[in-house]
Scaffold this active site. Structure first.
Site, PDB file in Angstrom:
ATOM      1  N   LYS A 157       0.817  -1.216   0.000  1.00 40.25           N
ATOM      2  CA  LYS A 157       0.000   0.000   0.000  1.00 40.25           C
ATOM      3  C   LYS A 157       0.845   1.259   0.000  1.00 40.25           C
ATOM      4  O   LYS A 157       0.397   2.332  -0.429  1.00 40.25           O
ATOM      5  CB  LYS A 157      -0.925   0.015   1.221  1.00 40.25           C
ATOM      6  CG  LYS A 157      -0.196   0.073   2.562  1.00 40.25           C
ATOM      7  CD  LYS A 157      -1.178   0.053   3.715  1.00 40.25           C
ATOM      8  CE  LYS A 157      -0.462   0.145   5.064  1.00 40.25           C
ATOM      9  NZ  LYS A 157       0.308  -1.088   5.354  1.00 40.25           N
ATOM     10  N   HIS A 167       1.836  -4.119  15.589  1.00 39.28           N
ATOM     11  CA  HIS A 167       2.330  -2.932  14.872  1.00 39.28           C
ATOM     12  C   HIS A 167       2.409  -1.794  15.880  1.00 39.28           C
ATOM     13  O   HIS A 167       1.405  -1.411  16.470  1.00 39.28           O
ATOM     14  CB  HIS A 167       1.390  -2.564  13.727  1.00 39.28           C
ATOM     15  CG  HIS A 167       2.020  -1.664  12.699  1.00 39.28           C
ATOM     16  ND1 HIS A 167       2.539  -0.424  13.009  1.00 39.28           N
ATOM     17  CD2 HIS A 167       2.223  -1.819  11.367  1.00 39.28           C
ATOM     18  CE1 HIS A 167       3.040   0.143  11.912  1.00 39.28           C
ATOM     19  NE2 HIS A 167       2.855  -0.691  10.905  1.00 39.28           N
ATOM     20  N   SER A 218       3.107   3.870  12.770  1.00 38.91           N
ATOM     21  CA  SER A 218       3.933   4.398  11.689  1.00 38.91           C
ATOM     22  C   SER A 218       4.916   5.434  12.202  1.00 38.91           C
ATOM     23  O   SER A 218       4.601   6.240  13.077  1.00 38.91           O
ATOM     24  CB  SER A 218       3.033   5.027  10.621  1.00 38.91           C
ATOM     25  OG  SER A 218       3.796   5.519   9.544  1.00 38.91           O
ATOM     26  N   GLY A 228       6.609   0.567  11.065  1.00 35.63           N
ATOM     27  CA  GLY A 228       6.986   1.683  11.917  1.00 35.63           C
ATOM     28  C   GLY A 228       8.382   2.209  11.657  1.00 35.63           C
ATOM     29  O   GLY A 228       8.854   3.112  12.351  1.00 35.63           O
ATOM     30  N   GLU A 239       6.800  -5.895   8.362  1.00 33.83           N
ATOM     31  CA  GLU A 239       6.017  -5.305   7.275  1.00 33.83           C
ATOM     32  C   GLU A 239       6.493  -3.888   6.951  1.00 33.83           C
ATOM     33  O   GLU A 239       5.724  -2.926   7.000  1.00 33.83           O
ATOM     34  CB  GLU A 239       4.534  -5.275   7.658  1.00 33.83           C
ATOM     35  CG  GLU A 239       3.947  -6.628   8.007  1.00 33.83           C
ATOM     36  CD  GLU A 239       2.557  -6.518   8.609  1.00 33.83           C
ATOM     37  OE1 GLU A 239       1.918  -5.455   8.439  1.00 33.83           O
ATOM     38  OE2 GLU A 239       2.112  -7.470   9.256  1.00 33.83           O
ATOM     39  N   PRO A 240       7.761  -3.697   6.601  1.00 37.86           N
ATOM     40  CA  PRO A 240       8.234  -2.345   6.289  1.00 37.86           C
ATOM     41  C   PRO A 240       7.694  -1.849   4.957  1.00 37.86           C
ATOM     42  O   PRO A 240       7.702  -2.569   3.965  1.00 37.86           O
ATOM     43  CB  PRO A 240       9.764  -2.524   6.232  1.00 37.86           C
ATOM     44  CG  PRO A 240       9.939  -3.946   5.786  1.00 37.86           C
ATOM     45  CD  PRO A 240       8.816  -4.719   6.435  1.00 37.86           C
ATOM     46  N   GLY A 241       7.200  -0.641   4.925  1.00 30.61           N
ATOM     47  CA  GLY A 241       6.761  -0.017   3.680  1.00 30.61           C
ATOM     48  C   GLY A 241       7.491   1.286   3.472  1.00 30.61           C
ATOM     49  O   GLY A 241       8.281   1.460   2.552  1.00 30.61           O
ATOM     50  N   ARG A 242       7.228   2.227   4.382  1.00 27.55           N
ATOM     51  CA  ARG A 242       7.884   3.533   4.335  1.00 27.55           C
ATOM     52  C   ARG A 242       9.402   3.398   4.319  1.00 27.55           C
ATOM     53  O   ARG A 242      10.096   4.165   3.647  1.00 27.55           O
ATOM     54  CB  ARG A 242       7.439   4.348   5.556  1.00 27.55           C
ATOM     55  CG  ARG A 242       7.931   5.788   5.564  1.00 27.55           C
ATOM     56  CD  ARG A 242       7.484   6.479   6.845  1.00 27.55           C
ATOM     57  NE  ARG A 242       6.040   6.487   6.969  1.00 27.55           N
ATOM     58  CZ  ARG A 242       5.256   7.423   6.423  1.00 27.55           C
ATOM     59  NH1 ARG A 242       5.800   8.388   5.728  1.00 27.55           N
ATOM     60  NH2 ARG A 242       3.960   7.365   6.586  1.00 27.55           N
ATOM     61  N   ASP A 267       0.359  14.564   7.904  1.00 30.53           N
ATOM     62  CA  ASP A 267       1.570  14.650   8.711  1.00 30.53           C
ATOM     63  C   ASP A 267       2.725  15.081   7.819  1.00 30.53           C
ATOM     64  O   ASP A 267       2.634  15.089   6.604  1.00 30.53           O
ATOM     65  CB  ASP A 267       1.909  13.306   9.372  1.00 30.53           C
ATOM     66  CG  ASP A 267       2.229  12.226   8.352  1.00 30.53           C
ATOM     67  OD1 ASP A 267       3.345  12.256   7.811  1.00 30.53           O
ATOM     68  OD2 ASP A 267       1.367  11.381   8.083  1.00 30.53           O
ATOM     69  N   ASP A 305      -8.393  24.586  -4.568  1.00 27.70           N
ATOM     70  CA  ASP A 305      -8.734  24.410  -3.155  1.00 27.70           C
ATOM     71  C   ASP A 305      -7.703  25.127  -2.279  1.00 27.70           C
ATOM     72  O   ASP A 305      -6.494  24.974  -2.460  1.00 27.70           O
ATOM     73  CB  ASP A 305      -8.763  22.921  -2.805  1.00 27.70           C
ATOM     74  CG  ASP A 305      -9.453  22.656  -1.478  1.00 27.70           C
ATOM     75  OD1 ASP A 305      -9.387  23.522  -0.587  1.00 27.70           O
ATOM     76  OD2 ASP A 305     -10.061  21.574  -1.334  1.00 27.70           O
ATOM     77  N   TYR A 335       3.521   6.645   0.072  1.00 28.76           N
ATOM     78  CA  TYR A 335       2.082   6.924  -0.014  1.00 28.76           C
ATOM     79  C   TYR A 335       1.703   8.034  -1.002  1.00 28.76           C
ATOM     80  O   TYR A 335       0.523   8.172  -1.327  1.00 28.76           O
ATOM     81  CB  TYR A 335       1.501   7.244   1.369  1.00 28.76           C
ATOM     82  CG  TYR A 335       1.614   6.082   2.317  1.00 28.76           C
ATOM     83  CD1 TYR A 335       0.745   5.006   2.221  1.00 28.76           C
ATOM     84  CD2 TYR A 335       2.636   6.032   3.273  1.00 28.76           C
ATOM     85  CE1 TYR A 335       0.874   3.910   3.063  1.00 28.76           C
ATOM     86  CE2 TYR A 335       2.781   4.944   4.113  1.00 28.76           C
ATOM     87  CZ  TYR A 335       1.889   3.883   4.004  1.00 28.76           C
ATOM     88  OH  TYR A 335       2.029   2.802   4.832  1.00 28.76           O
TER      89      TYR A 335
END
Length: 370
Positions: free
Chosen positions: A61, A156, A159, A196, A232-235, A292, A317, A345
Site C-alpha cells: 500500500k 504494529h 507508523s 513503523g 512489514e516495512p513499507g515507508r 503529517d 482548493d 504513499y
C-alpha cells in the site's frame, strides 16, 4: 504525470543539465518523479545487515510502482497485501504464495476466500489482531472453540515510531501470548513485528531499532526456538527512493509594509512576499502533507538572495498549500522545484481532483539521457 528514471543519479544532478532535461521532457510542465534504484537496493542490504533474522514483507500500500515491486521481488523480499486486488497483482506474475501475507485487520469474506483458495500459502492466516494484550486470551479461547488454526502473533507499534524501546515491550508481550496459548493447544511458530520504520533515519535510525529488536529477540525468541520472524516495512523502503520535480506554473508578488528599525526611528520598509503555484500539490504526490510531515523544496541553483514565500499546488482548493513562510531564491515560471523523500504513499494515495491526472510512468535507461 511522473517520469520514472531507473538509474543511480540524483534529481539535482539531472536538473543541473538543462539540455538533458529538455531532451527527456521537452516543452513539458507536468510533474515527474525520479526513482533511485541504488537507494532501494541499499535500503534492502542495510535491512539484511541490521536485522538478519527478520524477513521483510514489503507493505504494498505504501508505493505499488511496478519497478519498485519487481526490484524487491528480485531481491527476495515478501509482500504484505491488504486486499484481493493486491494479492492478485503478485500471483499473476508468479510470486510464490509463501512470499505473500494477507495482513489487513478487517477482511471482506470474499477476499478471505480468495486468499484461502491457494492452499500452499504458508502465511495465509497471518493477520493483525487489532486487540490489546488484555483481550487476547478471550480471542484465543474463541478461536479454539471455532477450530481455527492460529499460527502466531502480529503487532504494529505505529507508523514512524519515535521510541525504539516500544519494540522491546511489544516483543515481550508477544512472548507472554506464546506461553499462554500452549494451554489452549496451539503451537505458535510465527512472530510478525509489523512496521513503523522510517526511510530517512529519523526520528530513529534502523541501527538503533535493530539493537533493541535483536536484543529482545535473542532474549524472548532465541534462534533455537524455531519461531519465524517477519516484518512489514513499507515507508522504510519507499520513502527515500523517490524525488519529485514540480514545475512553477504561475507566480505572484505581494508587497508588504514591514516596520524595521532605521537609526533612531522605526520606518516602513516594503518587503516582497512571493507566491508560487506548482504543477503538483497535496492532492497529488504531496498528499501526505494533509495528515503529517513537511517538505523542504529546493532549486538546483543556490547562493542567491532568499525571499519569504508561500508555495501552492495547482488546484483551486485553499488547502492545497505545500509550504508557508518558506525562504527560497526567487523562482520564475518554468523553473523546477525538487522534493526529496516523497516515495511513501504519495503515488498510491494521489487523486484526480480538479481534473489533474494521476501519475503515469515512463522509464528511461541512462544511455538515453546522456
Amino acid at each position: 504525470t511522473y517520469l520514472c528514471l531507473c538509474f543511480s543519479s540524483f534529481a539535482a544532478q539531472l536538473m543541473s543539465k538543462r539540455p538533458t532535461m529538455n531532451d527527456v521532457w521537452p516543452d513539458n510542465e507536468e510533474p515527474f518523479q525520479v526513482l533511485n534504484l541504488d537507494t532501494l537496493i541499499q535500503m534492502h542490504l542495510k535491512w539484511l545487515s541490521y536485522l538478519p533474522r527478520v524477513k521483510p514483507f514489503y507493505a504494498v500500500k505504501c508505493n505499488s510502482t511496478e519497478t519498485v515491486l519487481r526490484t524487491l521481488n528480485a531481491l527476495g523480499t515478501g509482500f504484505d497485501c491488504a486486499s484481493k486486488g493486491e494479492i492478485s497483482q503478485f500471483l499473476s506474475p508468479g510470486v510464490k504464495p509463501e512470499n505473500i501475507i494477507y495482513a489487513h485487520t478487517t477482511k471482506p469474506q470474499s477476499h478471505i476466500k480468495y486468499a484461502l483458495d491457494d492452499s500452499s500459502s504458508f502465511h495465509r492466516l497471518s493477520s493483525k489482531f487489532g486487540a490489546g494484550l488484555s483481550t487476547t486470551g478471550r480471542l484465543l479461547e474463541c478461536a479454539a472453540e471455532l477450530g481455527l488454526e492460529v499460527v502466531g502473533v502480529s503487532f504494529h507499534i505505529g507508523s514512524k515510531c519515535s521510541q525504539s524501546l516500544a519494540f522491546r515491550q511489544a516483543i515481550a508481550d508477544a512472548r507472554s501470548i506464546f506461553d499462554t496459548v500452549k494451554l489452549l493447544g496451539f503451537q505458535f511458530s510465527l512472530l510478525d513485528i509489523g512496521g513503523g520504520f522510517s526511510g530517512k533515519d529519523f526520528p530513529v535510525t534502523l541501527q538503533e531499532f535493530s539493537k533493541v529488536i535483536n536484543g529482545a529477540l535473542d532474549e524472548y525468541f532465541p534462534f533455537e526456538s524455531g519461531v519465524q520472524i517477519i516484518a512489514e516495512p513499507g515507508r522504510y523502503y519507499a520513502e527515500s527512493t523517490f524525488t519529485l520535480a514540480a514545475n512553477v506554473i504561475a507566480k505572484r508578488v505581494i508587497m508588504e509594509d514591514m516596520r524595521k528599525e532605521g537609526g533612531m526611528f522605526l520606518v516602513e520598509v516594503p518587503e516582497r512576499l512571493m507566491m508560487y503555484y506548482l504543477s503538483d500539490g497535496v492532492y497529488g504526490s504531496l498528499n501526505f502533507l494533509l495528515t503529517d510531515g513537511q517538505v523542504s523544496p529546493y532549486l538546483h541553483r543556490s547562493s542567491e538572495k532568499r525571499y519569504r514565500s508561500v508555495i501552492w499546488g495547482p488546484t483551486c482548493d485553499y488547502i492545497d498549500k505545500i509550504v508557508d513562510n518558506y525562504l527560497i531564491p526567487e523562482l520564475h515560471v518554468g523553473d523546477w522545484l525538487l522534493f526529496d523523500n516523497i516515495g511513501a504513499y504519495g503515488i498510491s494515495m494521489s487523486t484526480e481532483f480538479n481534473g489533474f491526472k494521476r501519475s503515469t510512468m515512463k522509464a528511461f535507461h541512462l544511455q538515453q539521457l546522456i
